[in-house]
Design a protein around this motif. Structure first.
Motif, short mmCIF file in Angstrom:
data_model
loop_
_atom_site.label_atom_id
_atom_site.label_comp_id
_atom_site.label_asym_id
_atom_site.label_seq_id
_atom_site.Cartn_x
_atom_site.Cartn_y
_atom_site.Cartn_z
N PRO A 122 0.83 -1.21 0.00
CA PRO A 122 0.00 0.00 0.00
C PRO A 122 0.86 1.26 0.00
O PRO A 122 1.87 1.33 0.71
N SER A 124 2.62 2.36 -2.52
CA SER A 124 3.83 2.17 -3.33
C SER A 124 4.25 3.46 -4.02
O SER A 124 3.43 4.17 -4.59
N ALA A 127 3.34 3.36 -7.75
CA ALA A 127 1.97 3.03 -8.14
C ALA A 127 1.52 3.93 -9.28
O ALA A 127 1.72 5.15 -9.24
N THR A 164 1.83 -6.30 -6.70
CA THR A 164 2.65 -5.92 -5.55
C THR A 164 3.05 -4.46 -5.57
O THR A 164 3.08 -3.80 -4.53
N GLY A 166 1.77 -2.00 -7.86
CA GLY A 166 0.73 -1.07 -8.29
C GLY A 166 1.01 -0.36 -9.59
O GLY A 166 0.36 0.66 -9.88
N LYS A 168 1.08 0.16 -13.79
CA LYS A 168 0.15 -0.12 -14.88
C LYS A 168 0.90 -0.93 -15.93
O LYS A 168 1.72 -0.39 -16.66
#
Length: 216
Positions: A122, A124, A127, A164, A166, A168
């Motif tokens: 969470p 990251s 991300a 893991t 995040g 794309k």
């Protein structure tokens, strides 16, 4: 200024590699849109990062203030690679399939940059960053083929990079790349050539699109 992080991992030179020409086409398209941009390039086959050792692994779960000199030295390498990734607006990774999975050099890089509480989990730090993976393979692993279910390149990288970390994740997949070399695959040569042409076309299109994203 936009930054592209480009990782090649094929053990073969571009003249015979299936992945290197595709990453090169993506990079060229990106650079044409960002002539003043920065490209950070790592050829992990030519200059591999060391495998993660005990000191570096332990340091990732310990307060930096408690690091031993050995742990501090090992962790500084991980931080350097993580910061390189964090500065990138777009990431381009060549991941040819070797023995059903990714090259060990790419796995070594991932073991360094996946840091719990920083790039992984969470919040990251990477991300949402787009990562384009050129997943070349000698055969086909698509639904309906005999080897369906044994594609441990896309499954693994989707889980690590996307789940893991995040990021794309997008794939460009040149397949049947061994068709020209094996007589038993001769009938598949036209499909192999079509797959290669499609991959090169996708690389250009996605390279330009990635450049627009970085500029937005």
């Amino acid at each position: 200024m936009a930054t592209l992080l480009h990782l090649d991992t094929s053990v073969w030179p571009e003249s015979v590699s299936a992945s290197r020409p595709v990453t090169a086409a993506f990079r060229k398209a990106w650079e044409e849109q960002h002539p003043d941009g920065t490209v950070v390039y790592r050829d992990l086959a030519a200059e591999p990062v060391p495998h993660l050792g005990t000191a570096g692994a332990e340091a990732g779960f310990a307060d930096p203030a408690t690091h031993t000199p050995e742990q501090a030295a090992a962790f500084s390498r991980r931080v350097e690679l993580a910061e390189e990734l964090e500065r990138a607006d777009v990431v381009l990774i060549a991941a040819p399939m070797y023995n059903l999975t990714i090259p060990s050099t790419l796995k070594a890089w991932l073991d360094h940059i996946v840091i719990a509480g920083r790039t992984a989990g969470p919040g990251s730090s990477v991300a949402g960053t787009p990562v384009h993976v050129v997943a070349s393979r000698g055969g086909s692993y698509e639904p309906g083929t005999p080897r369906e279910g044994t594609d441990y390149v896309r499954n693994y990288l989707t889980a690590v990079l996307g789940g893991t970390m995040g990021m794309k994740v997008d794939f460009i997949v040149p397949e049947l790349t061994r068709a020209h070399l094996h007589p038993a695959m001769a009938a598949l040569v036209p499909k192999a050539e079509a797959s290669r042409a499609k991959a090169l076309e996708e690389a250009v299109i996605k390279g330009k699109a990635a450049a627009r994203h970085a500029a937005a």
